[in-house]
Write a protein that holds these residues in place. Structure first.
Motif, PDB file in Angstrom:
ATOM      1  N   SER A   1      33.787  45.037  49.604  1.00 52.20           N
ATOM      2  CA  SER A   1      33.335  45.585  48.328  1.00 52.20           C
ATOM      3  C   SER A   1      33.657  44.572  47.242  1.00 52.20           C
ATOM      4  O   SER A   1      34.418  43.632  47.470  1.00 52.20           O
ATOM      5  N   ILE A   2      33.089  44.767  46.060  1.00 50.53           N
ATOM      6  CA  ILE A   2      33.372  43.851  44.961  1.00 50.53           C
ATOM      7  C   ILE A   2      34.855  43.894  44.599  1.00 50.53           C
ATOM      8  O   ILE A   2      35.483  42.872  44.340  1.00 50.53           O
ATOM      9  N   ARG A   3      35.434  45.083  44.643  1.00 54.86           N
ATOM     10  CA  ARG A   3      36.867  45.194  44.342  1.00 54.86           C
ATOM     11  C   ARG A   3      37.707  44.421  45.355  1.00 54.86           C
ATOM     12  O   ARG A   3      38.696  43.775  44.997  1.00 54.86           O
ATOM     13  N   GLU A   4      37.287  44.463  46.608  1.00 51.95           N
ATOM     14  CA  GLU A   4      38.009  43.721  47.642  1.00 51.95           C
ATOM     15  C   GLU A   4      37.887  42.212  47.380  1.00 51.95           C
ATOM     16  O   GLU A   4      38.848  41.470  47.530  1.00 51.95           O
ATOM     17  N   VAL A   5      36.698  41.776  46.962  1.00 52.91           N
ATOM     18  CA  VAL A   5      36.488  40.365  46.637  1.00 52.91           C
ATOM     19  C   VAL A   5      37.442  39.941  45.523  1.00 52.91           C
ATOM     20  O   VAL A   5      38.104  38.903  45.617  1.00 52.91           O
ATOM     21  N   ILE A   6      37.535  40.776  44.491  1.00 55.57           N
ATOM     22  CA  ILE A   6      38.414  40.442  43.369  1.00 55.57           C
ATOM     23  C   ILE A   6      39.867  40.372  43.834  1.00 55.57           C
ATOM     24  O   ILE A   6      40.619  39.464  43.466  1.00 55.57           O
ATOM     25  N   ARG A   7      40.249  41.294  44.704  1.00 51.11           N
ATOM     26  CA  ARG A   7      41.622  41.305  45.225  1.00 51.11           C
ATOM     27  C   ARG A   7      41.899  39.996  45.967  1.00 51.11           C
ATOM     28  O   ARG A   7      42.926  39.349  45.762  1.00 51.11           O
ATOM     29  N   ARG A   8      40.936  39.575  46.823  1.00 49.11           N
ATOM     30  CA  ARG A   8      41.152  38.351  47.598  1.00 49.11           C
ATOM     31  C   ARG A   8      41.234  37.122  46.703  1.00 49.11           C
ATOM     32  O   ARG A   8      42.067  36.236  46.916  1.00 49.11           O
ATOM     33  N   LEU A   9      40.336  37.059  45.691  1.00 50.10           N
ATOM     34  CA  LEU A   9      40.355  35.915  44.773  1.00 50.10           C
ATOM     35  C   LEU A   9      41.688  35.843  44.042  1.00 50.10           C
ATOM     36  O   LEU A   9      42.277  34.768  43.893  1.00 50.10           O
ATOM     37  N   THR A  10      42.163  37.008  43.610  1.00 46.30           N
ATOM     38  CA  THR A  10      43.426  37.060  42.870  1.00 46.30           C
ATOM     39  C   THR A  10      44.581  36.621  43.779  1.00 46.30           C
ATOM     40  O   THR A  10      45.434  35.839  43.372  1.00 46.30           O
ATOM     41  N   ASP A  11      44.570  37.114  45.032  1.00 42.27           N
ATOM     42  CA  ASP A  11      45.611  36.732  45.998  1.00 42.27           C
ATOM     43  C   ASP A  11      45.637  35.227  46.206  1.00 42.27           C
ATOM     44  O   ASP A  11      46.687  34.616  46.357  1.00 42.27           O
TER      45      ASP A  11
END
Ligand SMILES: [Zn+2]
Length: 531
Positions: free
Chosen positions: A194-204
């Motif tokens: 999901s887009i939220r998961e993408v943001i989480r991975r980028l932030t990580d």
């Protein structure tokens, strides 16, 4: 003669050489030599000749009523306006005030023939203005057609190389950012993130967006990536065009630029430009398809019905959103994601709040005094509006008169052979359109004034309404209730302890059962009360 100087420059690059200083110099030299004296300067800098409302021009028009000066001198008629209509208005206004107009480029209109020439000159300067902007637009179009880029910054994933003497503007792949784009599309398309998961991975991973005050990825940024066809190697020029906003956010008296909104052009008018490819068409389409499926079956889109959808707010300022069919929950965490939310307010029981607010509102709708009071206040305000009828309709009627005079001038110009038949026809059609528009505006203004003249509501009428209303309110469907609440309630601020309802009372057409279900207009008055 005592003279006023009027000068104007726009930001148009074509007019750069015509600075205010130049205008002042030329104008004053010519007319001082002829024995005139300059007593006041009026200068509008960075104002387009297409706009009539300019600060110093307004002052000039006001001062025309005084005997501060006897004439106005300027370089050319197009300093006053580039619109034929405006020029005519101004010329007539100054003439009526007994002020003479002096130009460096043409002689002052003294008789009917001169005035005709003055008008024709105005016409051509308007035409010239269109020609300039058209030439400018065509130039951009030609550049785009030949594959040159007309952009000021490159999308994420690319670097912009500005035009030099030898080369056109071009964009090239920025290796690091391009890798990030590839990663994002792969996560979304191949792994079904999901887009939220993408943001989480980028932030990580510690990857940051290019420029962001918060140094945090927003869902809208990722969404823009998904919709940006540039990554498949195709950029478009001319996707949208500027228009005047239909519902401006604020009304300003002086506006330099009128066209501040943008609308999309039809896709066949877009011009395609090839750029380096970052992802394949296959992956791009896969991501788009997946995102569509996701949004259709996302759990949040499962049907739960909330009577107060989009009306409930949290004291922290964010909206409350219905969740699991049970709560109105503060949405701050959604907007500030991935930063942790600071609001500590808990969820509010949705069925309880729905029924409490509905109870309160439906009772209010049956309170006779309140309705009578609001209705009469409303008609009073309409009547107050009616008093400005004179000031609203009169100017429009004057506009109609001046169109008639303009029309007569065209006929004369045609008769004198200054316009050929086709030009004459075109001008006439334009004039007819303006006339129709004015007539329509006049009839709208008049009918709203008529409405205001309607009689006051009597107590008997309110009684009848209340009988209808109480019967009707009992048999309403969910949608009908929701509609009423949306009409009457502006906002409900709720915590687990209390709720404040901010709202409007419908007061227009209260007599029939249908009318209380279809309240069309938001009344002007507001009220709030605590449940
Ligand atoms: Zn909150």
């Amino acid at each position: 003669m005592r003279l006023a100087f009027y000068g104007r420059v726009s930001t148009q690059r074509q007019e750069k050489e015509e600075t205010i200083e130049n205008q002042l110099l030329v104008v004053k030299e010519k007319f001082e030599k002829e024995g005139h004296v300059f007593v006041k300067d009026y200068i509008d800098e960075n104002w387009s000749g297409m706009v009539l409302e300019r600060p110093d021009l307004d002052q000039l028009r006001l001062d025309a009523a005084s005997d501060l000066w006897e004439g106005i001198a300027m370089y050319d008629t197009d300093r006053l306006s580039r619109k034929y209509m405006h020029l005519c208005i101004l010329q007539e206004e100054f003439e009526k005030a007994g002020k003479q107009l002096l130009f460096v480029t043409i002689k002052t209109p003294e008789n009917d023939e001169d005035r005709l020439m003055f008008g024709i000159k105005g016409l051509f300067s308007e035409y010239e203005r269109y020609k300039i902007s058209e030439r400018f637009r065509l130039g951009k179009l030609r550049k785009a057609r030949s594959g040159q880029l007309i952009i000021s910054h490159a999308p994420f994933g690319y670097r912009l190389f500005k035009k030099t003497d030898k080369e056109h503007t071009r964009i090239e792949i920025e290796p690091y950012e391009a890798e990030v784009i590839k990663m994002i599309f792969t996560w979304l398309g191949e792994e079904g993130c999901s887009i939220r998961e993408v943001i989480r991975r980028l932030t990580d991973k510690g990857i940051q967006p290019r420029k962001s005050m918060r140094k945090v990825w927003a869902t809208s940024t990722i969404n823009n990536f998904i919709h940006n066809e540039t990554y498949m190697g195709t950029a478009y020029f001319g996707k949208s065009k500027a228009i005047e906003p239909k519902n401006p956010l604020k009304i300003e008296k002086y506006k330099r630029i009128k066209k501040t909104s943008r609308v999309l052009r039809p896709k066949e008018d877009w011009i395609l430009i090839k750029v380096p490819t970052i992802i394949t068409e296959e992956l791009y389409n896969k991501v788009r398809a997946r995102m569509e499926v996701n949004s259709k079956f996302a759990p949040k889109n499962k049907k739960h019905e909330y009577l107060l959808t989009s009306l409930v707010a949290c004291p922290c300022g964010y909206n409350r959103v219905g969740e699991q069919g049970r709560y109105y929950r503060c949405s701050q965490r959604i907007y500030t994601f991935p930063v942790k939310q600071s609001c500590t307010e808990g969820g509010v029981d949705s069925s309880m709040l729905d029924s409490m607010v509905w109870q309160e509102i439906s009772q209010l709708l049956l309170q006779k005094d309140l309705i009578l009071d609001y209705y009469n206040r409303w008609t009073d305000s309409l009547n107050a509006k009616h008093n400005t009828y004179e000031s609203q309709v009169k100017p429009l009627e004057r506009g109609l008169d001046s169109l008639e005079r303009e029309s007569a001038r065209y006929v004369k110009a045609f008769g004198a052979g200054l316009l050929d038949f086709q030009q004459f026809q075109e001008l006439k059609v334009e004039l007819d359109n303006k006339r129709l528009l004015l007539q329509a505006q006049i009839s709208v203004k008049k009918s709203s004034a008529d409405e205001a003249k309607r009689t006051h509501l009597t107590e008997g009428m309110v009684d009848t309404y209340c009988q209808f209303a109480s019967a009707a309110l009992n048999g309403l469907s969910f949608q009908q209730k929701q509609e009423i609440l949306r009409t009457v309630v502006e906002k409900v601020t709720a915590t687990q302890k209390e709720a404040i309802i901010y709202g409007y009372i419908p007061v227009k057409k209260l007599n029939t059962k249908e009318d209380i279900l279809n309240v069309e207009q938001r009344p002007i008055h507001r009220n709030h009360w605590i449940a």
